[in-house]
Design a protein around this motif. Structure first.
Motif, PDB file in Angstrom:
ATOM      1  N   ALA A 147       1.081  -1.192   0.341  1.00 35.23           N
ATOM      2  CA  ALA A 147      -0.635   0.124  -0.176  1.00 35.23           C
ATOM      3  C   ALA A 147       1.318   1.229   0.077  1.00 35.23           C
ATOM      4  CB  ALA A 147      -0.590   0.461   1.187  1.00 35.23           C
ATOM      5  N   LEU A 148       1.975   1.624   0.696  1.00 36.60           N
ATOM      6  CA  LEU A 148       2.660   2.564   0.718  1.00 36.60           C
ATOM      7  C   LEU A 148       4.075   2.340  -0.883  1.00 36.60           C
ATOM      8  CD1 LEU A 148       4.478   2.222   3.873  1.00 36.60           C
ATOM      9  CD2 LEU A 148       2.723   3.593   3.451  1.00 36.60           C
ATOM     10  N   ALA A 149       4.149   1.932  -1.027  1.00 36.16           N
ATOM     11  CA  ALA A 149       4.437   1.797  -2.496  1.00 36.16           C
ATOM     12  C   ALA A 149       3.631   2.378  -3.683  1.00 36.16           C
ATOM     13  CB  ALA A 149       5.106   0.079  -2.565  1.00 36.16           C
ATOM     14  N   GLN A 154       2.824   7.160  -6.977  1.00 35.26           N
ATOM     15  CA  GLN A 154       1.493   8.084  -8.029  1.00 35.26           C
ATOM     16  C   GLN A 154       2.613   9.581  -7.812  1.00 35.26           C
ATOM     17  OE1 GLN A 154      -3.231   8.096  -5.509  1.00 35.26           O
ATOM     18  NE2 GLN A 154      -1.465   8.185  -3.942  1.00 35.26           N
ATOM     19  N   PHE A 155       3.813   9.721  -7.263  1.00 36.69           N
ATOM     20  CA  PHE A 155       4.583  10.558  -7.321  1.00 36.69           C
ATOM     21  C   PHE A 155       5.734  10.280  -8.396  1.00 36.69           C
ATOM     22  CE2 PHE A 155       1.912  11.338  -3.859  1.00 36.69           C
ATOM     23  CZ  PHE A 155       1.618  12.105  -3.889  1.00 36.69           C
ATOM     24  N   VAL A 162      10.593   4.374  -4.875  1.00 31.32           N
ATOM     25  CA  VAL A 162       9.181   4.093  -4.182  1.00 31.32           C
ATOM     26  C   VAL A 162      10.406   2.836  -2.610  1.00 31.32           C
ATOM     27  CG1 VAL A 162       7.522   2.183  -4.009  1.00 31.32           C
ATOM     28  CG2 VAL A 162       8.431   4.069  -5.801  1.00 31.32           C
ATOM     29  N   LYS A 163      11.220   2.553  -3.081  1.00 33.01           N
ATOM     30  CA  LYS A 163      11.815   2.064  -1.683  1.00 33.01           C
ATOM     31  C   LYS A 163      12.214   2.481  -1.002  1.00 33.01           C
ATOM     32  CE  LYS A 163      15.296  -1.756  -0.780  1.00 33.01           C
ATOM     33  NZ  LYS A 163      15.916  -2.445  -1.416  1.00 33.01           N
ATOM     34  N   ASP A 198       7.893  17.328  -6.479  1.00 32.62           N
ATOM     35  CA  ASP A 198       6.883  16.941  -7.738  1.00 32.62           C
ATOM     36  C   ASP A 198       7.811  16.673  -8.461  1.00 32.62           C
ATOM     37  OD1 ASP A 198       4.466  17.917  -6.432  1.00 32.62           O
ATOM     38  OD2 ASP A 198       5.608  20.103  -5.776  1.00 32.62           O
ATOM     39  N   PRO A 199       6.402  15.947  -9.839  1.00 29.54           N
ATOM     40  CA  PRO A 199       8.171  15.266 -11.123  1.00 29.54           C
ATOM     41  C   PRO A 199       9.013  16.762 -11.328  1.00 29.54           C
ATOM     42  CG  PRO A 199       5.589  14.982 -11.195  1.00 29.54           C
ATOM     43  CD  PRO A 199       5.889  15.801  -9.816  1.00 29.54           C
TER      44      PRO A 199
END
Length: 208
Positions: A147-149, A154-155, A162-163, A198-199
Protein backbone atom coordinates in the motif's frame (compact mmCIF):
# COMPACT_ATOMS: atom_id res chain seq x y z
CA UNK A 1 -41.32 -35.66 -2.26
CA UNK A 2 -44.94 -35.38 -1.09
CA UNK A 3 -46.68 -32.04 -1.02
CA UNK A 4 -46.87 -31.82 2.76
CA UNK A 5 -43.16 -32.64 3.06
CA UNK A 6 -42.32 -29.85 0.62
CA UNK A 7 -44.38 -27.44 2.66
CA UNK A 8 -42.72 -28.49 5.89
CA UNK A 9 -39.27 -27.98 4.44
CA UNK A 10 -40.23 -24.53 3.19
CA UNK A 11 -41.55 -23.58 6.60
CA UNK A 12 -38.40 -24.77 8.35
CA UNK A 13 -35.94 -22.88 6.15
CA UNK A 14 -36.73 -19.33 7.34
CA UNK A 15 -36.40 -20.39 10.99
CA UNK A 16 -33.01 -22.15 10.71
CA UNK A 17 -30.92 -19.86 8.48
CA UNK A 18 -31.42 -16.64 10.48
CA UNK A 19 -30.41 -18.47 13.66
CA UNK A 20 -27.23 -19.68 12.00
CA UNK A 21 -26.51 -16.22 10.60
CA UNK A 22 -27.18 -14.66 14.00
CA UNK A 23 -24.73 -16.97 15.72
CA UNK A 24 -22.12 -16.29 13.09
CA UNK A 25 -22.57 -12.54 13.45
CA UNK A 26 -22.34 -12.80 17.24
CA UNK A 27 -19.18 -14.85 16.91
CA UNK A 28 -17.62 -12.27 14.58
CA UNK A 29 -18.52 -9.46 16.99
CA UNK A 30 -16.93 -11.32 19.90
CA UNK A 31 -13.82 -12.16 17.93
CA UNK A 32 -13.39 -8.54 16.85
CA UNK A 33 -14.00 -7.30 20.39
CA UNK A 34 -11.23 -9.60 21.64
CA UNK A 35 -8.81 -8.37 18.98
CA UNK A 36 -9.56 -4.73 19.76
CA UNK A 37 -9.15 -5.46 23.46
CA UNK A 38 -5.76 -7.02 22.72
CA UNK A 39 -4.59 -3.82 21.03
CA UNK A 40 -5.74 -1.76 24.02
CA UNK A 41 -3.93 -4.06 26.46
CA UNK A 42 -0.72 -3.76 24.42
CA UNK A 43 -1.09 0.03 24.27
CA UNK A 44 -1.40 0.12 28.06
CA UNK A 45 0.82 -2.73 29.27
CA UNK A 46 2.91 -3.84 26.30
CA UNK A 47 2.76 -7.18 24.50
CA UNK A 48 3.97 -8.92 27.67
CA UNK A 49 0.69 -7.93 29.32
CA UNK A 50 -1.40 -9.97 26.89
CA UNK A 51 -2.95 -13.06 28.48
CA UNK A 52 -6.26 -14.77 27.91
CA UNK A 53 -7.47 -13.37 31.20
CA UNK A 54 -6.39 -9.74 30.68
CA UNK A 55 -7.83 -9.62 27.16
CA UNK A 56 -11.12 -11.15 28.27
CA UNK A 57 -11.37 -8.67 31.13
CA UNK A 58 -10.65 -5.76 28.79
CA UNK A 59 -13.31 -7.00 26.35
CA UNK A 60 -15.75 -7.64 29.22
CA UNK A 61 -16.13 -11.25 28.13
CA UNK A 62 -15.52 -14.54 29.96
CA UNK A 63 -12.02 -15.98 29.74
CA UNK A 64 -13.44 -19.00 27.95
CA UNK A 65 -14.23 -16.71 25.02
CA UNK A 66 -10.56 -16.01 24.32
CA UNK A 67 -9.61 -19.67 24.47
CA UNK A 68 -12.56 -20.55 22.24
CA UNK A 69 -11.67 -18.11 19.46
CA UNK A 70 -7.88 -18.15 19.87
CA UNK A 71 -6.03 -21.33 20.75
CA UNK A 72 -2.91 -19.50 21.94
CA UNK A 73 -1.54 -16.06 22.75
CA UNK A 74 0.46 -16.19 19.50
CA UNK A 75 -2.79 -16.70 17.57
CA UNK A 76 -4.30 -13.71 19.35
CA UNK A 77 -1.28 -11.51 18.64
CA UNK A 78 -1.22 -12.59 15.00
CA UNK A 79 -4.91 -11.73 14.63
CA UNK A 80 -4.32 -8.33 16.23
CA UNK A 81 -1.37 -7.58 13.93
CA UNK A 82 -3.33 -8.72 10.88
CA UNK A 83 -6.30 -6.51 11.72
CA UNK A 84 -4.10 -3.47 12.36
CA UNK A 85 -2.22 -3.95 9.10
CA UNK A 86 -5.43 -4.48 7.14
CA UNK A 87 -7.03 -1.34 8.57
CA UNK A 88 -3.92 0.75 7.96
CA UNK A 89 -3.52 -0.63 4.44
CA UNK A 90 -7.16 0.05 3.61
CA UNK A 91 -6.73 3.66 4.77
CA UNK A 92 -3.74 4.21 2.47
CA UNK A 93 -5.43 2.38 -0.41
CA UNK A 94 -8.48 4.62 -0.05
CA UNK A 95 -6.21 7.66 -0.19
CA UNK A 96 -4.54 6.34 -3.34
CA UNK A 97 -7.94 5.79 -4.97
CA UNK A 98 -9.32 9.19 -3.97
CA UNK A 99 -9.53 11.70 -6.83
CA UNK A 100 -7.49 14.91 -6.98
CA UNK A 101 -5.94 16.99 -4.23
CA UNK A 102 -2.45 16.96 -2.78
CA UNK A 103 -2.38 13.57 -1.13
CA UNK A 104 0.91 14.26 0.60
CA UNK A 105 -0.88 16.89 2.68
CA UNK A 106 -3.72 14.51 3.47
CA UNK A 107 -1.25 11.83 4.53
CA UNK A 108 0.68 14.33 6.66
CA UNK A 109 -2.52 15.25 8.49
CA UNK A 110 -3.28 11.57 9.04
CA UNK A 111 0.20 10.99 10.46
CA UNK A 112 -0.20 13.85 12.92
CA UNK A 113 -3.65 12.59 13.87
CA UNK A 114 -2.60 9.04 14.70
CA UNK A 115 0.16 10.36 16.96
CA UNK A 116 -2.39 12.10 19.18
CA UNK A 117 -2.98 10.12 21.28
CA UNK A 118 -0.19 7.65 20.44
CA UNK A 119 -1.47 4.57 22.29
CA UNK A 120 -2.86 2.65 19.32
CA UNK A 121 0.19 3.41 17.19
CA UNK A 122 2.49 2.26 19.99
CA UNK A 123 0.60 -1.03 20.15
CA UNK A 124 0.96 -1.43 16.40
CA UNK A 125 4.73 -0.99 16.59
CA UNK A 126 4.97 -3.60 19.34
CA UNK A 127 3.00 -6.01 17.17
CA UNK A 128 5.09 -5.06 14.15
CA UNK A 129 8.31 -5.87 15.99
CA UNK A 130 6.97 -9.24 17.09
CA UNK A 131 6.86 -10.20 13.41
CA UNK A 132 10.65 -9.82 13.31
CA UNK A 133 11.01 -12.76 15.68
CA UNK A 134 8.03 -14.68 14.31
CA UNK A 135 8.25 -15.15 10.55
CA UNK A 136 4.76 -16.64 10.40
CA UNK A 137 3.37 -13.21 11.30
CA UNK A 138 5.14 -11.35 8.51
CA UNK A 139 2.46 -12.10 5.92
CA UNK A 140 0.28 -9.50 7.63
CA UNK A 141 2.84 -6.77 6.89
CA UNK A 142 3.13 -7.40 3.14
CA UNK A 143 -0.11 -5.68 2.19
CA UNK A 144 0.98 -2.68 4.25
CA UNK A 145 4.27 -2.35 2.37
CA UNK A 146 2.47 -2.76 -0.94
CA UNK A 147 0.00 0.00 0.00
CA UNK A 148 2.84 2.39 0.83
CA UNK A 149 4.57 1.56 -2.46
CA UNK A 150 1.34 2.23 -4.35
CA UNK A 151 1.09 5.64 -2.69
CA UNK A 152 4.66 6.48 -3.70
CA UNK A 153 4.04 5.46 -7.32
CA UNK A 154 1.55 8.30 -7.67
CA UNK A 155 4.57 10.60 -7.62
CA UNK A 156 7.37 8.50 -9.06
CA UNK A 157 8.05 5.16 -10.69
CA UNK A 158 11.71 5.24 -9.75
CA UNK A 159 12.15 1.99 -7.77
CA UNK A 160 14.75 3.46 -5.44
CA UNK A 161 12.53 6.36 -4.38
CA UNK A 162 9.47 4.11 -4.00
CA UNK A 163 11.48 1.81 -1.75
CA UNK A 164 12.88 4.74 0.20
CA UNK A 165 9.41 6.09 0.95
CA UNK A 166 7.95 2.71 1.89
CA UNK A 167 10.78 2.04 4.31
CA UNK A 168 10.91 5.58 5.70
CA UNK A 169 7.24 6.05 6.52
CA UNK A 170 7.19 3.85 9.62
CA UNK A 171 10.47 5.39 10.76
CA UNK A 172 8.95 8.87 10.67
CA UNK A 173 6.11 7.73 12.90
CA UNK A 174 8.45 5.91 15.26
CA UNK A 175 10.56 9.04 15.65
CA UNK A 176 7.34 10.93 16.26
CA UNK A 177 6.59 8.60 19.17
CA UNK A 178 10.04 9.26 20.61
CA UNK A 179 9.82 13.05 20.28
CA UNK A 180 9.00 15.15 23.34
CA UNK A 181 6.60 17.10 21.13
CA UNK A 182 4.95 15.14 18.29
CA UNK A 183 5.54 16.54 14.79
CA UNK A 184 2.80 18.65 13.28
CA UNK A 185 1.09 17.99 9.96
CA UNK A 186 3.18 20.79 8.44
CA UNK A 187 6.41 19.13 9.58
CA UNK A 188 5.31 15.76 8.22
CA UNK A 189 4.31 17.36 4.94
CA UNK A 190 7.76 18.89 4.54
CA UNK A 191 9.35 15.48 5.01
CA UNK A 192 6.91 13.77 2.65
CA UNK A 193 7.64 16.34 -0.06
CA UNK A 194 11.34 15.63 0.32
CA UNK A 195 10.72 11.90 -0.03
CA UNK A 196 8.21 12.34 -2.86
CA UNK A 197 8.98 15.61 -4.67
CA UNK A 198 6.88 17.01 -7.47
CA UNK A 199 7.75 15.70 -10.96
CA UNK A 200 10.89 17.43 -12.14
CA UNK A 201 12.11 17.95 -8.57
CA UNK A 202 15.39 16.80 -7.09
CA UNK A 203 16.31 13.23 -7.95
CA UNK A 204 18.19 10.81 -5.78
CA UNK A 205 21.88 10.72 -6.56
CA UNK A 206 23.35 7.37 -7.49
CA UNK A 207 26.84 6.19 -7.02
CA UNK A 208 28.66 5.10 -10.10
Amino acid sequence: MRAHERGRTTLNEPTTEPVTDGRRAKGERRRRALIEATVRVIARDGAAGVTHRTVAREAELPTTATTYYFSSIDALLTAALTQCMEEDSARIEALVAAPGGDKRRVLAELMAEILSPPGHLLAEFELYLLAVRRPEQRAATRRWQEALAAFARQFTHEPLRVKLFAQSYDGLLLQGLLADKPPTADEFEELLRELLPDPGGAALTRRA
